[in-house]
Design a protein around this motif. Structure first.
Motif, PDB file in Angstrom:
ATOM      1  N   ASP A 161       0.934  -1.270  -0.159  1.00  0.00           N
ATOM      2  CA  ASP A 161       0.194   0.222  -0.092  1.00  0.00           C
ATOM      3  C   ASP A 161       0.777   1.256  -0.117  1.00  0.00           C
ATOM      4  N   GLY A 162       2.139   1.155   0.715  1.00  0.00           N
ATOM      5  CA  GLY A 162       2.754   2.432   0.902  1.00  0.00           C
ATOM      6  C   GLY A 162       3.587   2.826  -0.537  1.00  0.00           C
ATOM      7  N   CYS A 163       3.862   1.538  -1.218  1.00  0.00           N
ATOM      8  CA  CYS A 163       4.384   1.701  -2.591  1.00  0.00           C
ATOM      9  C   CYS A 163       3.666   2.151  -3.611  1.00  0.00           C
ATOM     10  N   MET A 164       2.316   1.692  -3.556  1.00  0.00           N
ATOM     11  CA  MET A 164       1.124   2.253  -4.506  1.00  0.00           C
ATOM     12  C   MET A 164       0.695   3.710  -4.273  1.00  0.00           C
ATOM     13  N   LEU A 165       0.798   4.288  -3.112  1.00  0.00           N
ATOM     14  CA  LEU A 165       0.510   5.364  -2.820  1.00  0.00           C
ATOM     15  C   LEU A 165       1.626   6.347  -3.152  1.00  0.00           C
ATOM     16  N   ALA A 166       2.993   5.838  -2.806  1.00  0.00           N
ATOM     17  CA  ALA A 166       4.075   6.754  -3.588  1.00  0.00           C
ATOM     18  C   ALA A 166       4.071   6.744  -5.067  1.00  0.00           C
ATOM     19  N   VAL A 167       3.642   5.826  -6.013  1.00  0.00           N
ATOM     20  CA  VAL A 167       3.738   5.751  -7.169  1.00  0.00           C
ATOM     21  C   VAL A 167       2.397   6.700  -7.598  1.00  0.00           C
ATOM     22  N   SER A 168       1.226   6.630  -6.966  1.00  0.00           N
ATOM     23  CA  SER A 168       0.319   7.662  -7.127  1.00  0.00           C
ATOM     24  C   SER A 168       0.576   8.971  -6.862  1.00  0.00           C
ATOM     25  N   LEU A 169       1.326   9.279  -5.912  1.00  0.00           N
ATOM     26  CA  LEU A 169       1.426  10.838  -5.400  1.00  0.00           C
ATOM     27  C   LEU A 169       2.627  11.287  -6.368  1.00  0.00           C
ATOM     28  N   GLN A 170       3.410  10.521  -6.902  1.00  0.00           N
ATOM     29  CA  GLN A 170       4.293  11.007  -7.852  1.00  0.00           C
ATOM     30  C   GLN A 170       3.712  11.174  -9.339  1.00  0.00           C
ATOM     31  N   SER A 171       2.544  10.525  -9.548  1.00  0.00           N
ATOM     32  CA  SER A 171       1.765  10.722 -10.882  1.00  0.00           C
ATOM     33  C   SER A 171       0.928  11.815 -10.824  1.00  0.00           C
ATOM     34  N   LEU A 172       1.043  12.678  -9.695  1.00  0.00           N
ATOM     35  CA  LEU A 172       0.388  14.143  -9.553  1.00  0.00           C
ATOM     36  C   LEU A 172       0.853  15.099 -10.538  1.00  0.00           C
ATOM     37  N   GLU A 173       2.430  15.064 -10.398  1.00  0.00           N
ATOM     38  CA  GLU A 173       2.881  15.880 -11.502  1.00  0.00           C
ATOM     39  C   GLU A 173       2.836  15.606 -12.923  1.00  0.00           C
ATOM     40  N   ARG A 174       3.036  14.378 -13.330  1.00  0.00           N
ATOM     41  CA  ARG A 174       3.105  13.985 -14.567  1.00  0.00           C
ATOM     42  C   ARG A 174       1.669  13.916 -15.123  1.00  0.00           C
ATOM     43  N   ARG A 175       0.716  13.716 -14.532  1.00  0.00           N
ATOM     44  CA  ARG A 175      -0.326  13.332 -15.168  1.00  0.00           C
ATOM     45  C   ARG A 175      -1.370  14.378 -15.057  1.00  0.00           C
ATOM     46  N   ASP A 176      -1.628  14.960 -13.736  1.00  0.00           N
ATOM     47  CA  ASP A 176      -2.591  15.861 -13.126  1.00  0.00           C
ATOM     48  C   ASP A 176      -2.018  17.288 -13.216  1.00  0.00           C
ATOM     49  N   GLY A 177      -0.716  17.516 -13.632  1.00  0.00           N
ATOM     50  CA  GLY A 177      -0.114  18.628 -13.525  1.00  0.00           C
ATOM     51  C   GLY A 177       0.038  19.454 -12.332  1.00  0.00           C
ATOM     52  N   TRP A 178       0.105  19.050 -11.278  1.00  0.00           N
ATOM     53  CA  TRP A 178       0.428  19.245 -10.103  1.00  0.00           C
ATOM     54  C   TRP A 178       1.723  19.886  -9.999  1.00  0.00           C
ATOM     55  N   SER A 179       2.059  20.939  -9.158  1.00  0.00           N
ATOM     56  CA  SER A 179       3.523  21.366  -8.906  1.00  0.00           C
ATOM     57  C   SER A 179       4.016  20.596  -7.608  1.00  0.00           C
ATOM     58  N   ASN A 180       5.147  20.647  -7.653  1.00  0.00           N
ATOM     59  CA  ASN A 180       5.823  19.885  -6.325  1.00  0.00           C
ATOM     60  C   ASN A 180       5.584  20.342  -5.032  1.00  0.00           C
ATOM     61  N   ASP A 181       5.384  21.637  -4.896  1.00  0.00           N
ATOM     62  CA  ASP A 181       4.968  22.527  -3.659  1.00  0.00           C
ATOM     63  C   ASP A 181       3.464  21.777  -3.465  1.00  0.00           C
ATOM     64  N   GLU A 182       2.514  21.795  -4.320  1.00  0.00           N
ATOM     65  CA  GLU A 182       1.112  21.475  -3.856  1.00  0.00           C
ATOM     66  C   GLU A 182       1.239  19.739  -3.433  1.00  0.00           C
ATOM     67  N   LYS A 183       2.254  19.229  -3.826  1.00  0.00           N
ATOM     68  CA  LYS A 183       2.025  17.831  -3.438  1.00  0.00           C
ATOM     69  C   LYS A 183       2.558  17.543  -2.244  1.00  0.00           C
ATOM     70  N   TRP A 184       3.881  18.454  -1.924  1.00  0.00           N
ATOM     71  CA  TRP A 184       4.223  18.203  -0.363  1.00  0.00           C
ATOM     72  C   TRP A 184       3.516  18.821   0.721  1.00  0.00           C
ATOM     73  N   GLU A 185       2.676  20.138   0.150  1.00  0.00           N
ATOM     74  CA  GLU A 185       1.869  20.620   1.084  1.00  0.00           C
ATOM     75  C   GLU A 185       0.746  19.961   1.391  1.00  0.00           C
TER      76      GLU A 185
END
Length: 737
Positions: free
Chosen positions: A598-622
């Motif tokens: 579950d932790g690894c799947m969540l990490a992959v999904s969080l990292q995909s926010l920048e590539r697929r959803d256009g998030w900035s790194n700041d938004e993800k870490w916030e």
């Protein structure tokens, strides 16, 4: 040298050693007992603001050794000869000196809360037996008035100090065995009438009294009482208007008062305490002066015993002086002095002088460690294994697994802001108590929902056990950190603080899970952390042995250590080829309660926010930081007050400070809302129902007839009236003024 000569020499040496030991046995033990008291006095205060296994273990060994040495020495003195004609007579006033030592230093009269209930009865019985032994020695030499003049003052001082130790144990025993009770009128503290008005004084005096008032509310909350509405509103107005640094400082002083109350003899100033402290100090001075006069006119004791006696008596005086100094520079004395000056007429000059003293003293005083423990599941795999015997009997040697980081200003601001944001969603006047309980159960849902990610990541916080959710987000946070820290651009200054706070809170929560599990809400999954750790180690082992899939036992797996580069390479491969690595993790983790997948799947999904959803790194870490603060608040509100109080003896925990901030702002299960109109009108409705029921409708079976005068008495009506009066009285404590 022949055999017979060697035997005679060995017997001669052994006889000399036995005689030397018999002569210096009690003397060395007395000096050792004094040394232990000095060490406990100096280092006992430091555990209030120092977190470390080495200090805790040292104090524990010294604490147990001090009692054992003093008790053993007292037994030897009871068997010693008491003939005043003997020039090698052991001073009998050493017995009450040991009684003073058994009273314990003022900085550490009790080691932990767990001992209070176990030791209280034992201490009472020990007091009787040890006082009896000391009185027995005194009785044998009652005719020696010179010795009695030294014995009696020390004996009185020893009884007082032992009684103070029992008093501390009694407070802890009562606290451990308190039963939850509802709020009653007698427990209302009426804060608005307690806080003095210091209009012409400095802020150093005001914050001390504000912390003292919050301490009074903490006393109510920690006993499972409810805060009444006026007190709850006052604490909210007081804390919410503070900056983050000021709010945390108030909780520091508040918990410092709580520590003094439970783990030291330093407490609030009272007439009886001043009398007792003056008595012990004057008694120790009197005994030292009497002994110095005695040695000039009487040569009963040997030179060595005179020197040792001077050292012991001087040690008693020094320890007593140190305890008085600690009391004079304590928070309690400062509160008493400023309150007395205000009541005496509010002398501005006197209060300003005290304020200057507070400023100087505040900069050098520490109320807690100001740090938080760190434990990282990923980096811990590269630590060298520790020998089983060392791990079992010398746990403080394991210093490379857990570390400590300072609780910085940015982290305090992040936590305080989010606590106030959560409080803004709750209105005690309009929201019901169920809404508050649901609010305290949140552990990241609101942070995800504000970013429209509840549908994508809600599975990690909803419908899953807290320990599993904690491990899932811990793994995902550090996998994202490993990937982002390896980028060419590195971390920008703007988001460096947010990323650092996220990793610090992640490691801190795992530290609590591993080292302080009683402070977290425990579920049936007690072995989930161990299952996750073994699952990861097995994958790392097989990843380095890809050619041959070797079977390895659990003991061999725990004895392995992996290179840091190997651990990083495994998780970098996860982000580069997620499908392959995730399938491998799933295959090797079947049937286990591991959170690694579950932790690894969540990490992959969080990292995909920048590539697929256009998030900035700041938004993800916030978002990640807000989830972790929410988890800290969840753990803080669900941890028992006894666990929070127990943590004070280990240097304090950040979790306790967060819990207090939430409670003072109204985010606590004890801070109940106002009683609803339905409950308030219950007695009125009951009276209406009873009034509508006529006695005749109850039937003749409910009537009784007095055969003497022929009058009838409605017994049920009398009973109902009595029940109604009792019920109204039972509701009276719940009325809100």
């Amino acid at each position: 040298m022949d055999v017979s000569s060697k035997i005679d020499l060995a017997q001669f040496l052994s006889q000399d050693i036995v005689e030397l030991w018999n002569e210096w046995q009690i003397r060395s033990l007395m000096l050792l007992s004094l040394l232990l008291q000095i060490l406990l006095t100096i280092f006992g205060e430091r555990r209030k603001y120092t977190s470390g296994r080495l200090l805790g273990t040292f104090l524990w060994v010294a604490y147990l050794s001090a009692d054992w040495v003093a008790t053993f020495s007292l037994g030897i003195l009871a068997r010693s000869e008491a003939d005043s004609a003997n020039p090698k007579l052991i001073p009998v006033f050493w017995a009450p000196i040991l009684l003073v030592h058994l009273g314990g230093p003022g900085t550490i009269p009790v080691y932990s809360m767990d001992q209070a209930s176990k030791l209280l009865i034992g201490r009472l019985l020990q007091l009787v037996t040890r006082v009896g032994v000391a009185c027995y020695v005194l009785f044998r030499l009652w005719n020696n008035n010179v010795i009695t003049s030294v014995f009696i003052p020390i004996f009185v001082s020893g009884i007082i100090k032992y009684g103070e130790r029992i008093s501390v144990l009694t407070r802890l025993h009562v606290y451990n065995n308190v039963s939850p009770r509802p709020c009653a009128e007698v427990h209302r503290i009426k804060i608005k009438d307690i806080l003095p008005c210091y209009k012409n004084t400095r802020s150093n005096v005001i914050y001390l009294h504000e912390a003292h008032i919050l301490y009074k509310t903490f006393q109510i909350l920690s006993k499972n009482f409810d805060l009444v509405r006026s007190d709850q509103k006052f604490t909210y107005d007081l804390v919410s208007k503070k900056e983050a640094e000021e709010a945390f400082h108030l909780t520091e002083v508040e918990l410092g008062l709580k520590y003094d109350r439970f783990y030291s003899k330093v407490t609030r100033i009272s007439r009886s305490r001043v009398i007792l402290r003056s008595t012990t100090f004057l008694s120790s001075i009197s005994a030292l002066v009497s002994f110095s006069i005695m040695t000039k006119s009487n040569g009963v004791y040997s030179k060595n015993d005179k020197i040792i006696s001077y050292v012991l008596l001087s040690g008693v005086v020094c320890l007593e002086t140190y305890s008085i100094i600690m009391q004079l520079f304590s928070d309690w004395t400062m509160i008493w002095l400023t309150s007395t000056s205000e009541r005496a007429g509010g002398i501005p000059r006197g209060i300003n002088c005290l304020s200057l003293l507070l400023t100087f003293w505040r900069k050098r005083k520490r109320w807690w460690s100001g740090s938080m423990g760190q434990h990282n599941l990923i980096s811990a795999q590269s630590n060298k294994p520790v020998n089983k015997l060392l791990k079992k009997y010398f746990p403080w040697i394991i210093g490379n697994i857990d570390s400590r980081k300072k609780v910085g200003k940015d982290l305090k601001e992040l936590i305080f802001k989010q606590v106030k944001d959560k409080r803004s969603r709750y209105d005690p006047d309009s929201s019901d108590f169920t809404f508050l309980k649901n609010l305290l159960k949140e552990r990241g849902r609101e942070a995800l929902q504000s970013k429209d990610c509840i549908g994508k990541f809600g599975w990690s916080v909803d419908g899953v056990e807290f320990i599993h959710s904690l491990l899932t987000w811990h793994i995902a946070t550090h996998v994202c950190y490993l990937y982002d820290s390896d980028q060419k651009n590195g971390f920008h200054k703007k988001r460096k603080s947010v990323i650092l706070n996220s990793t610090l809170l992640s490691d801190y929560m795992l530290y609590l899970l591993v080292n302080c599990p009683t402070m977290l809400a425990r579920e049936p999954s007690e072995t989930r952390y161990d299952d996750t750790r073994i699952h990861l180690r097995r994958l790392l082992f097989w990843n380095t042995h890809k050619e041959v899939k070797l079977n390895i036992s659990l003991e061999e797996l725990n004895a392995l250590s992996f290179q840091e580069a190997e651990v990083k390479a495994f998780f970098k491969e996860l982000l580069q080829s997620p499908s392959t690595v995730l399938k491998e993790i799933e295959e090797q983790g079947k049937g286990e309660m591991s959170a690694l997948l579950d932790g690894c799947m969540l990490a992959v999904s969080l990292q995909s926010l920048e590539r697929r959803d256009g998030w900035s790194n700041d938004e993800k870490w916030e978002m990640i930081s807000h989830v972790w603060v929410d988890m800290v608040m969840y753990a803080a509100s669900h941890c028992g007050w006894k666990q929070h109080t127990h943590a004070l003896a280990r240097g304090g925990e950040l979790l306790t400070h967060v819990c207090l901030l939430m409670a003072h702002l109204g985010l606590s299960k004890q801070c109940r809302p106002a009683i609803s109109e339905q409950l308030a009108d219950r007695s009125t409705r009951l009276a209406g129902i009873l009034e509508s029921e006529k006695p005749s409708s109850l039937g003749p079976s409910f009537m009784s007839k007095d055969t003497t005068n022929g009058t009838k008495t409605n017994l049920d009506s009398i009973r109902s009236s009595c029940y109604l009066q009792i019920y109204k009285r039972s509701l009276s404590p719940f009325t809100i003024s």
